[in-house]
Enzyme design. Structure first.
Site, PDB file in Angstrom:
ATOM      1  N   ASP A   1     -51.213  21.200  34.166  1.00  0.00           N
ATOM      2  CA  ASP A   1     -51.243  22.265  33.163  1.00  0.00           C
ATOM      3  C   ASP A   1     -52.614  22.401  32.492  1.00  0.00           C
ATOM      4  OD1 ASP A   1     -48.601  22.952  33.645  1.00  0.00           O
ATOM      5  OD2 ASP A   1     -47.830  21.473  32.222  1.00  0.00           O
TER       6      ASP A   1
ATOM      7  N   HIS B   1     -47.636  19.281  39.517  1.00  0.00           N
ATOM      8  CA  HIS B   1     -46.238  19.657  39.687  1.00  0.00           C
ATOM      9  C   HIS B   1     -46.127  21.063  40.264  1.00  0.00           C
ATOM     10  CE1 HIS B   1     -47.368  20.700  35.537  1.00  0.00           C
ATOM     11  NE2 HIS B   1     -46.572  21.740  35.673  1.00  0.00           N
TER      12      HIS B   1
ATOM     13  N   ARG C   1     -40.666  24.759  26.815  1.00  0.00           N
ATOM     14  CA  ARG C   1     -41.721  23.738  26.991  1.00  0.00           C
ATOM     15  C   ARG C   1     -42.524  23.533  25.718  1.00  0.00           C
ATOM     16  NH1 ARG C   1     -46.573  24.588  31.089  1.00  0.00           N
ATOM     17  NH2 ARG C   1     -47.918  24.628  29.267  1.00  0.00           N
TER      18      ARG C   1
HETATM   19  O1  LIG Z   1     -40.288  25.310  35.431  1.00  0.00           O
HETATM   20  C1  LIG Z   1     -40.733  24.291  35.930  1.00  0.00           C
HETATM   21  O2  LIG Z   1     -40.062  23.530  36.636  1.00  0.00           O
HETATM   22  C2  LIG Z   1     -42.163  23.902  35.676  1.00  0.00           C
HETATM   23  C3  LIG Z   1     -43.002  25.060  35.266  1.00  0.00           C
HETATM   24  C4  LIG Z   1     -44.388  24.607  34.908  1.00  0.00           C
HETATM   25  O3  LIG Z   1     -45.264  24.554  35.716  1.00  0.00           O
HETATM   26  C5  LIG Z   1     -44.621  24.137  33.558  1.00  0.00           C
HETATM   27  O4  LIG Z   1     -43.756  24.240  32.692  1.00  0.00           O
HETATM   28  O5  LIG Z   1     -45.723  23.631  33.308  1.00  0.00           O
HETATM   29 FE   LIG Z   2     -46.992  23.598  34.813  1.00  0.00          FE
END
Ligand SMILES: O=C(O)CCC(=O)C(=O)O
Ligand SMILES: [Fe+2]
Length: 286
Positions: free
Chosen positions: A105, A262, A277
């Site tokens: 991120d 990820h 998040r």
């Molecule tokens: O929705 C997800 O599984 C991850 C999405 C993503 O890349 C994040 O929230 O940083």
């Molecule tokens: Fe992400």
């Protein structure tokens, strides 16, 4: 790793553990707090299922790991400016899903986030798993010659491809019905980070590049950089460096953004997936 107040069950050889024996909605003791931090450093991504969390609980648990990081470009919840809604509606079909390319991120930031705490409010009946890969394992598995060469390199990172003035989200066709993404020319800014970074808690070295935000190596062209970057991305996502997590509603995941990438799998067209998040502030990579 033995803990006294929690139990950690690894979900793969490379990284990832499910943590049980803790109710995150309650006030945590000092030892619980220390152990969930330690579990994150040990496992790189930790999952807590069946947690009934309010937004305040979610913010408080993220706060165990650091200060909150205000995410640029992605519109936050109106009621909680430090929580972003990650949602895909049934009518979005198989259009782009947030996080659907390997990345870590906000590596475009001078101080990219330490980690993220992602809470599942509604999981689809199947699909929508998230993949994680261990960038320390990927670095360790390289030859000494390659490690040496990479350790001397710096990479140029930018949000340009996604959020810049000509980025993906400037095209209206790529804006989903469910999330508001606001690209602007601040997304074109470039930031330098070492290609190999050292984890401030563990001292371990990891590869720190990713296919969304890494533009090229410093002092090299994109054409010169891309073949080596592509090799490193292919190498970093070898199955044995990964884990795959199948969500259930009310699960909280916390990942260490400094030594992992990820990828959110887009395989649940016609179903709703809703996540919140909270992002945790980090330091300048060294
Ligand atoms: O929705 C997800 O599984 C991850 C999405 C993503 O890349 C994040 O929230 O940083
Ligand atoms: Fe992400």
């Amino acid at each position: 790793m033995p803990y006294e107040t929690i139990t950690a069950q690894s979900i793969a050889g490379a990284l990832g553990a499910e943590i049980t024996g803790i109710d995150l909605s309650s006030q945590l003791t000092n030892s619980q707090t220390a152990e969930i931090q330690q579990a994150l450093w040990d496992h790189k991504v930790v999952f807590f299922r069946d947690q009934d969390l309010t937004p305040e609980d979610h913010l408080r648990i993220a706060g165990v790991f650091g200060e909150v990081y205000r995410v640029p470009f992605v519109k936050a919840r109106d009621d909680y400016p430090d929580i972003i809604d990650i949602v895909k509606e049934p009518e979005d079909g198989d259009m782009y899903n947030f996080g659907g390319v390997w990345h870590t991120d906000a590596s475009f930031d001078e101080k990219p986030p330490l980690g993220s705490a992602l809470y599942s409010l509604q999981s689809p009946p199947y699909g929508g798993d998230t993949l994680f890969t261990n960038m320390e394992a990927a670095f360790d598995a390289l030859s000494d010659g390659m490690k040496d060469m990479l350790s001397k390199l710096t990479a140029v990172h930018s949000a340009e491809r996604n959020y810049g003035s000509g980025g993906y989200f400037t095209d209206d066709d790529n804006q989903s019905a469910s999330m508001t993404i606001n690209p602007d020319d601040s997304g074109d800014k470039e930031t330098l980070h070492p290609v190999v970074r050292t984890h401030p808690e563990t001292g371990n070295k990891s590869l720190y590049i990713n296919p969304i935000y890494t533009m090229r190596f410093k002092d090299m062209t994109e054409d010169e950089s891309q073949p080596l970057l592509d090799f490193l991305y292919d190498h970093a996502i070898r199955p044995e460096f990964q884990c795959r997590f199948t969500w259930t509603t009310n699960t909280l995941a916390v990942w260490d953004n400094r030594c992992t990438m990820h990828f959110a799998i887009n395989d649940y067209a016609g179903h709703r997936r809703h996540m919140n998040r909270v992002t945790i502030a980090g330091e300048r990579p060294v």
